[in-house]
Scaffold this active site. Structure first.
Site, mmCIF file in Angstrom:
data_model
loop_
_atom_site.group_PDB
_atom_site.id
_atom_site.type_symbol
_atom_site.label_atom_id
_atom_site.label_comp_id
_atom_site.label_asym_id
_atom_site.label_seq_id
_atom_site.Cartn_x
_atom_site.Cartn_y
_atom_site.Cartn_z
ATOM 1 N N GLN A 1 -29.967 35.887 -43.523
ATOM 2 C CA GLN A 1 -31.088 37.188 -43.358
ATOM 3 C C GLN A 1 -30.383 38.313 -42.611
ATOM 4 O OE1 GLN A 1 -33.801 37.574 -45.455
ATOM 5 N NE2 GLN A 1 -34.350 35.265 -45.882
ATOM 6 N N ASN B 1 -36.193 33.797 -41.930
ATOM 7 C CA ASN B 1 -36.436 34.403 -43.068
ATOM 8 C C ASN B 1 -38.046 34.174 -43.491
ATOM 9 O OD1 ASN B 1 -35.880 31.044 -42.719
ATOM 10 N ND2 ASN B 1 -36.782 31.055 -44.954
ATOM 11 N N HIS C 1 -27.436 36.892 -51.804
ATOM 12 C CA HIS C 1 -28.506 37.177 -52.809
ATOM 13 C C HIS C 1 -29.510 37.967 -51.866
ATOM 14 C CE1 HIS C 1 -31.462 33.895 -52.421
ATOM 15 N NE2 HIS C 1 -30.446 33.248 -52.033
ATOM 16 N N CYS D 1 -39.067 28.435 -50.644
ATOM 17 C CA CYS D 1 -38.503 27.030 -50.750
ATOM 18 C C CYS D 1 -39.695 26.035 -50.187
ATOM 19 C CB CYS D 1 -37.359 26.918 -49.585
ATOM 20 S SG CYS D 1 -36.452 28.305 -49.437
ATOM 21 N N THR E 1 -12.646 25.732 -58.029
ATOM 22 C CA THR E 1 -12.210 27.132 -58.499
ATOM 23 C C THR E 1 -13.096 28.184 -57.889
ATOM 24 O OG1 THR E 1 -11.374 26.170 -60.257
ATOM 25 C CG2 THR E 1 -11.684 28.638 -60.315
ATOM 26 N N ALA F 1 -25.993 29.986 -48.565
ATOM 27 C CA ALA F 1 -26.034 29.672 -47.177
ATOM 28 C C ALA F 1 -26.456 28.180 -46.894
ATOM 29 C CB ALA F 1 -27.159 30.538 -46.645
ATOM 30 N N THR F 2 -27.031 27.610 -47.932
ATOM 31 C CA THR F 2 -27.493 26.128 -48.029
ATOM 32 C C THR F 2 -26.091 25.513 -47.933
ATOM 33 O OG1 THR F 2 -29.401 26.612 -49.498
ATOM 34 C CG2 THR F 2 -28.415 24.343 -49.350
HETATM 35 C C1 LIG Z 1 -32.281 32.011 -48.143
HETATM 36 C C2 LIG Z 1 -31.728 31.409 -47.151
HETATM 37 C C3 LIG Z 1 -31.279 30.143 -47.141
HETATM 38 C C4 LIG Z 1 -30.595 29.732 -48.116
HETATM 39 O O1 LIG Z 1 -29.617 30.418 -48.898
HETATM 40 P P1 LIG Z 1 -29.006 30.058 -50.237
HETATM 41 O O2 LIG Z 1 -27.904 30.990 -50.469
HETATM 42 O O3 LIG Z 1 -30.151 30.609 -51.387
HETATM 43 O O4 LIG Z 1 -28.569 28.653 -50.736
HETATM 44 C C5 LIG Z 1 -30.595 29.649 -45.910
HETATM 45 N N1 LIG Z 1 -31.185 30.150 -44.794
HETATM 46 C C6 LIG Z 1 -31.961 31.527 -44.781
HETATM 47 C C7 LIG Z 1 -32.206 31.733 -43.123
HETATM 48 C C8 LIG Z 1 -32.156 31.938 -45.755
HETATM 49 O O5 LIG Z 1 -33.013 33.083 -45.777
#
Ligand SMILES: *Cc1c(COP(=O)(O)O)cnc(C)c1O
Length: 404
Positions: free
Chosen positions: A186, A153, A208, A334, A247, A73-74
């Site tokens: 989330q 989150n 994840h 984080c 890839t 998500a980042t």
């Molecule tokens: C965990 C999270 C992210 C980051 O996701 P990653 O896949 O760890 O980079 C971004 N936004 C929210 C709302 C999250 O809960």
């Protein structure tokens, strides 16, 4: 080996479901091909990736070509925000986000502001929900992107995506509408998501948080009107329709799709069960420690999340006392290292001191009644033993208290 604490930090990450792991394994060794290769090995890997893409698209009512696989998500947030900003320079330079967004949204927006973009960071109500009037007041003709997360989150509250999508469509002509982005890390698999009904143009997803592997995610990029153009942030072999070079990772992609499939299949059952467990937890906390304060609206909220402040309790002692029973965090995974209080909780109006006394419970979907009982028993014992930092003078005033 001493037993490990009960895992209660599912907004930080979740373990990989055994069925997800099993689905992934063949793609590490036997079916190891590069999906771009023009031979049997490549075709096998490509077929698996395209099946996964369809699963993901279907989950949010999109079409497969609108899904780009990324590392999480980042990266999805960075690609959406910087990708739109760069591609639409000629249309405008104004971006809107919300104060309670994940830092993976706030930081790209802040970075762009160093390059000459303007941003408005909208406040939220004390319950964590965005006020549509404040969004409406912030909209401009040169606004190119509005980013509002689906589910928070830290405090789990759900934002009114459908109403925001409608507001944007009502307010602008189709070819002048700011793109509507949502960080749904989330929300995917946990609550219903529909890019058509919600009027979304870009959606960030990750595996994840829903019992899939770390390091894989996706960005939904609308291709039906209005079609979104994105400036790629990784240049190279041109994979993913030029949106993201590199890839593809078939085992992680297959695992991601399997995790989504399982989450959707379990969604209503899990929600109901988690809501029951969470009510049990909150009931135990609020009856033993009446000053405890719930952070974020009780509803609408992610079923797995509870975030509570404990006024007058020393937060580090509290966490330390709980540590052997339950693994949870005092904020988002984080930000807990920086030592700063959560920007989400301070956006709700909590003082820094109160924000620091907060705990985030992220319940695992397979948590048992016995596990919850163990947590509740431990919490009660800890509250009984921990003395409030300062005792209050006896209440002699019978006027209604001014609670905010
Ligand atoms: C965990 C999270 C992210 C980051 O996701 P990653 O896949 O760890 O980079 C971004 N936004 C929210 C709302 C999250 O809960």
């Amino acid at each position: 080996m001493t037993s490990r604490p009960i895992y209660c930090d599912c907004q930080a990450t979740t373990p990989v479901d055994p069925a997800v792991l099993e689905a992934m394994l063949p793609y590490f060794s036997g079916q190891f091909g590069n999906p771009s290769s023009p031979h049997r090995y490549g075709w096998e890997a490509d077929a698996a990736v395209e099946t996964a893409r369809t699963t993901l698209a279907t989950a949010i009512n999109a079409t497969p070509s609108e899904i780009a696989f990324v590392s999480g998500a980042t990266e999805a947030n960075n690609l959406a925000i910087k990708g739109v900003a760069e591609a639409y320079l000629a249309r405008g330079r104004h971006l809107i986000a919300v104060a309670t967004e994940h830092r993976a949204v706030l930081e790209p927006v802040r970075y762009l502001s160093t390059l000459g973009f303007e941003s408005t960071i909208l406040p939220v109500r004390p319950d964590g929900i965005l006020d549509l009037d404040s969004l409406e007041a912030a909209l401009r003709t040169d606004t190119i992107l509005v980013s509002v997360m689906a589910a928070n989150n830290e405090i789990g509250v759900l934002q009114p995506l459908q109403a925001i999508g409608k507001l944007l469509r009502d307010r602008y002509a189709l070819d002048a509408k700011p793109f509507f982005h949502s960080d749904a890390a989330q929300a995917l698999g946990q609550i219903p998501l529909d890019v058509e009904a919600m009027g979304l143009d870009l959606v960030s997803m990750t595996a994840h948080k829903i019992y899939g592997p770390k390091g894989i995610g996706a960005l939904y990029v609308r291709r039906r009107s209005p079609r979104v153009r994105l400036a790629p942030q990784l240049h190279g072999g041109g994979q993913e329709r030029e949106r993201r070079s590199g890839t593809l990772n078939p085992p992680l992609i297959v695992g991601f799709a399997k995790a989504v499939e399982i989450a959707l299949e379990r969604q209503s059952r899990d929600s109901q069960r988690l809501i029951e467990l969470r009510s049990r937890l909150w009931q135990a906390i609020s009856s033993t420690y009446p000053e405890a304060r719930l952070n974020g609206a009780w509803k609408p909220r992610l079923p797995s999340n509870l975030n509570v402040s404990f006024p007058n309790l020393d937060p580090s002692t509290l966490l330390q006392n709980l540590r052997s029973t339950v693994a949870l965090s005092s904020g988002s995974a984080c930000s807990s290292e920086s030592g700063k209080p959560s920007h989400v909780l301070t956006a709700l109006g909590l003082s820094e001191g109160l924000a620091r006394t907060s705990l985030r419970f992220g319940l695992h979907r397979d948590m048992t009644d016995e596990q919850m009982e163990a947590i509740v028993t431990d919490l009660k014992a800890i509250f009984a033993q921990m003395k409030p930092r300062e005792t209050r003078p006896p209440r002699i005033n019978l006027e209604p208290s001014r609670k905010s």
